[in-house]
Design an enzyme around this catalytic site. Structure first.
Site, PDB file in Angstrom:
ATOM      1  N   ILE A 139       0.847  -1.205   0.000  1.00  0.00           N
ATOM      2  CA  ILE A 139       0.000   0.000   0.000  1.00  0.00           C
ATOM      3  C   ILE A 139       0.880   1.251   0.000  1.00  0.00           C
ATOM      4  O   ILE A 139       0.604   2.221  -0.712  1.00  0.00           O
ATOM      5  CB  ILE A 139      -0.961   0.002   1.208  1.00  0.00           C
ATOM      6  CG1 ILE A 139      -1.779  -1.301   1.261  1.00  0.00           C
ATOM      7  CG2 ILE A 139      -1.888   1.223   1.148  1.00  0.00           C
ATOM      8  CD1 ILE A 139      -2.640  -1.469   2.512  1.00  0.00           C
ATOM      9  N   ASP A 151      11.701   2.695   4.628  1.00  0.00           N
ATOM     10  CA  ASP A 151      11.354   1.268   4.685  1.00  0.00           C
ATOM     11  C   ASP A 151      12.596   0.484   5.112  1.00  0.00           C
ATOM     12  O   ASP A 151      13.712   0.861   4.762  1.00  0.00           O
ATOM     13  CB  ASP A 151      10.906   0.782   3.296  1.00  0.00           C
ATOM     14  CG  ASP A 151       9.990  -0.423   3.371  1.00  0.00           C
ATOM     15  OD1 ASP A 151       8.804  -0.295   3.015  1.00  0.00           O
ATOM     16  OD2 ASP A 151      10.460  -1.505   3.787  1.00  0.00           O
ATOM     17  N   TYR A 161      -1.914  -9.393  16.561  1.00  0.00           N
ATOM     18  CA  TYR A 161      -1.931  -8.362  15.510  1.00  0.00           C
ATOM     19  C   TYR A 161      -3.000  -7.316  15.806  1.00  0.00           C
ATOM     20  O   TYR A 161      -2.735  -6.107  15.798  1.00  0.00           O
ATOM     21  CB  TYR A 161      -2.190  -9.023  14.145  1.00  0.00           C
ATOM     22  CG  TYR A 161      -2.452  -8.028  13.046  1.00  0.00           C
ATOM     23  CD1 TYR A 161      -1.413  -7.271  12.526  1.00  0.00           C
ATOM     24  CD2 TYR A 161      -3.740  -7.829  12.539  1.00  0.00           C
ATOM     25  CE1 TYR A 161      -1.646  -6.337  11.521  1.00  0.00           C
ATOM     26  CE2 TYR A 161      -3.971  -6.910  11.538  1.00  0.00           C
ATOM     27  CZ  TYR A 161      -2.926  -6.160  11.030  1.00  0.00           C
ATOM     28  OH  TYR A 161      -3.166  -5.231  10.047  1.00  0.00           O
ATOM     29  N   ARG A 199     -14.916 -11.726   3.655  1.00  0.00           N
ATOM     30  CA  ARG A 199     -14.126 -10.495   3.727  1.00  0.00           C
ATOM     31  C   ARG A 199     -14.693  -9.512   2.698  1.00  0.00           C
ATOM     32  O   ARG A 199     -15.237  -9.918   1.666  1.00  0.00           O
ATOM     33  CB  ARG A 199     -12.655 -10.757   3.366  1.00  0.00           C
ATOM     34  CG  ARG A 199     -11.900 -11.662   4.365  1.00  0.00           C
ATOM     35  CD  ARG A 199     -11.747 -10.985   5.722  1.00  0.00           C
ATOM     36  NE  ARG A 199     -10.911 -11.750   6.637  1.00  0.00           N
ATOM     37  CZ  ARG A 199     -11.374 -12.690   7.469  1.00  0.00           C
ATOM     38  NH1 ARG A 199     -12.662 -13.003   7.479  1.00  0.00           N
ATOM     39  NH2 ARG A 199     -10.540 -13.291   8.285  1.00  0.00           N
ATOM     40  N   GLY A 215      -7.036 -17.331  15.699  1.00  0.00           N
ATOM     41  CA  GLY A 215      -7.150 -15.877  15.779  1.00  0.00           C
ATOM     42  C   GLY A 215      -7.864 -15.271  14.582  1.00  0.00           C
ATOM     43  O   GLY A 215      -7.867 -14.049  14.405  1.00  0.00           O
TER      44      GLY A 215
HETATM   45  C1  UD1 Z   1      -6.095  -8.873   6.379  1.00  0.00           C
HETATM   46  C2  UD1 Z   1      -4.700  -8.279   6.281  1.00  0.00           C
HETATM   47  C3  UD1 Z   1      -4.435  -7.441   7.506  1.00  0.00           C
HETATM   48  C4  UD1 Z   1      -5.547  -6.412   7.620  1.00  0.00           C
HETATM   49  C5  UD1 Z   1      -6.890  -7.107   7.700  1.00  0.00           C
HETATM   50  C6  UD1 Z   1      -8.039  -6.104   7.706  1.00  0.00           C
HETATM   51  C7  UD1 Z   1      -2.815  -9.405   5.174  1.00  0.00           C
HETATM   52  C8  UD1 Z   1      -1.799 -10.482   5.263  1.00  0.00           C
HETATM   53  N1  UD1 Z   1      -3.680  -9.325   6.190  1.00  0.00           N
HETATM   54  O1  UD1 Z   1      -6.148  -9.818   7.463  1.00  0.00           O
HETATM   55  O2  UD1 Z   1      -3.190  -6.797   7.405  1.00  0.00           O
HETATM   56  O3  UD1 Z   1      -5.322  -5.626   8.734  1.00  0.00           O
HETATM   57  O4  UD1 Z   1      -7.060  -7.895   6.531  1.00  0.00           O
HETATM   58  O5  UD1 Z   1      -9.256  -6.751   7.651  1.00  0.00           O
HETATM   59  O6  UD1 Z   1      -2.849  -8.648   4.230  1.00  0.00           O
HETATM   60  N2  UD1 Z   1      -6.809 -17.737   3.990  1.00  0.00           N
HETATM   61  C9  UD1 Z   1      -6.953 -18.988   3.422  1.00  0.00           C
HETATM   62  N3  UD1 Z   1      -5.890 -19.520   2.719  1.00  0.00           N
HETATM   63  C10 UD1 Z   1      -4.717 -18.841   2.559  1.00  0.00           C
HETATM   64  C11 UD1 Z   1      -4.592 -17.562   3.139  1.00  0.00           C
HETATM   65  C12 UD1 Z   1      -5.660 -17.053   3.848  1.00  0.00           C
HETATM   66  O7  UD1 Z   1      -8.000 -19.625   3.534  1.00  0.00           O
HETATM   67  O8  UD1 Z   1      -3.816 -19.380   1.894  1.00  0.00           O
HETATM   68  C13 UD1 Z   1      -7.948 -17.184   4.745  1.00  0.00           C
HETATM   69  C14 UD1 Z   1      -7.594 -16.768   6.164  1.00  0.00           C
HETATM   70  O9  UD1 Z   1      -7.687 -17.848   7.083  1.00  0.00           O
HETATM   71  C15 UD1 Z   1      -8.656 -15.718   6.414  1.00  0.00           C
HETATM   72  C16 UD1 Z   1      -8.890 -15.094   5.048  1.00  0.00           C
HETATM   73  O10 UD1 Z   1      -8.365 -15.995   4.102  1.00  0.00           O
HETATM   74  O11 UD1 Z   1      -9.854 -16.303   6.851  1.00  0.00           O
HETATM   75  C17 UD1 Z   1      -8.192 -13.759   4.879  1.00  0.00           C
HETATM   76  O12 UD1 Z   1      -6.844 -13.912   5.280  1.00  0.00           O
HETATM   77  P1  UD1 Z   1      -5.744 -12.772   5.060  1.00  0.00           P
HETATM   78  O13 UD1 Z   1      -5.683 -12.376   3.647  1.00  0.00           O
HETATM   79  O14 UD1 Z   1      -4.505 -13.233   5.721  1.00  0.00           O
HETATM   80  O15 UD1 Z   1      -6.404 -11.532   5.773  1.00  0.00           O
HETATM   81  P2  UD1 Z   1      -6.961 -11.175   7.237  1.00  0.00           P
HETATM   82  O16 UD1 Z   1      -6.509 -12.113   8.278  1.00  0.00           O
HETATM   83  O17 UD1 Z   1      -8.398 -10.897   7.057  1.00  0.00           O
END
Ligand code: UD1
Length: 315
Positions: free
Chosen positions: A14, A33, A146, A213, A275
């Protein structure tokens, strides 16, 4: 007069998009950075500008607040560890970076008379809210280290505002996606799914995949962030930046596969993540009132653009 902006996390996903937009709008930008997850490639456009300066520094360093020599108008603090998963594995590292790092950025703001401190917080602060879309007044219930670090950093931003007269704008970003998002097990789900799809590796869903999401495209996020820094109405405000629809992770996996028809990846499941938030979508009512902003890029359009970008740049 040219405005001077500091962007921490400038080489990140971002942060680098924000740097590009600030330069386009005529700012002098000091990008900082530590290049732990950020990459100089993300700053390829920025480095062509004479009004861009890059400092390779870590927000946790003791001398960080003095990294910049002159006064600045605004500090955008994006440097952070953004992974819920990594925070469960290494809470101390995440606290050091996200909390201590924010205090250092606030000290920089104090030392250099910043007129605005813009903090990039997260929807994770809400945990599993009782009502959706969640509004900014909802209770803050951290489900992961986090989320706790983001709440703590928000509170420091507010305390500094009151104590030292540095107005803050706090953005609670929902799930941001787009070009330049890192591809690692600790990065965002869209980047992971696309990269696995393109490499014919299985797409792995945590749990049943029914968690949802609201994804928002990075250009919309940086446009809102910049507006927030400029408008008096956004001073001392906390604002959601959310996409408009909720998408389940299972649907996302299917949408990605559909868009990479040549892929031989299968969609498989593993245990749910510790979490993890169940459902996440934010109310944009306050943000649209304060900033007169609404997201312009529909989710599927952003997804198409992002897949095209990874096809071109990451294989
Ligand atoms: C994300 C952001 C976080 C932000 C938040 C705001 C990242 C790494 N995380 O967290 O910084 O503050 O949104 O809402 O950018 N998942 C899978 N398979 C995978 C990876 C993820 O099923 O291979 C699932 C996770 O378990 C989760 C969902 O996808 O349920 C979203 O995961 P992730 O993209 O890591 O985001 P958040 O934890 O929502």
């Amino acid at each position: 007069m040219t405005k001077r902006a500091v962007v921490t996390g400038a080489a990140g996903f971002i942060g680098s998009h924000l740097v590009d937009m600030l330069l386009e709008r005529g700012y002098f930008v000091i990008g900082i950075d530590n290049l732990r997850t950020g990459s100089m490639q993300n700053l390829a456009h920025a480095l062509k500008h004479e009004t861009f300066q890059f400092l390779e520094r870590d927000v946790c360093e003791k001398k960080f607040p003095a990294a910049v020599k002159e006064d600045v108008d605004v500090i955008f603090h994006l440097a952070a560890i953004s992974s819920v998963k990594l925070s469960v594995e290494d809470p101390i590292l995440v606290n050091d970076t996200n909390v201590h790092g924010t205090i250092n950025a606030l000290e920089m703001a104090r030392k250099h008379n910043a007129k605005r401190f813009v903090y990039s917080s997260s929807a994770a602060v809400y945990g599993n809210p009782n009502t959706l879309p969640v509004t900014e007044e909802a209770p803050l219930i951290p489900l992961s280290p986090y989320a706790a670090s983001k709440i703590s950093a928000e509170k420091y931003s507010i305390a500094y505002g009151d104590l030292y007269g540095i107005p803050s704008t706090i953005f609670r970003y929902f799930n941001v996606f787009g070009p330049r998002q890192e591809n690692s097990e600790y990065s965002g789900v869209i980047s992971i799914f696309i990269n696995r799809g393109l490499r014919n590796k299985d797409i792995t869903i945590d749990g049943d995949g029914r968690q949802t999401r609201s994804f928002i495209y990075v250009d919309d996020v940086v446009r809102a962030t910049l507006l927030g820094s400029q408008l008096e109405s956004a001073s001392n405000q906390v604002l959601n930046i959310s996409g408009e629809d909720a998408t389940s992770i299972l649907d996302l996996a299917r949408m990605v596969k559909e868009r990479i028809p040549e892929s031989t990846s299968s969609i498989i499941h593993r245990d749910a993540r510790e979490g993890d938030v169940k459902d996440s979508i934010g109310s944009m009512r306050r943000t649209s009132n304060v900033l007169r902003f609404s997201p312009a890029v529909p989710f599927t359009t952003g997804l198409d653009w992002t897949i095209s970008w990874y096809r071109e740049y990451s294989l």
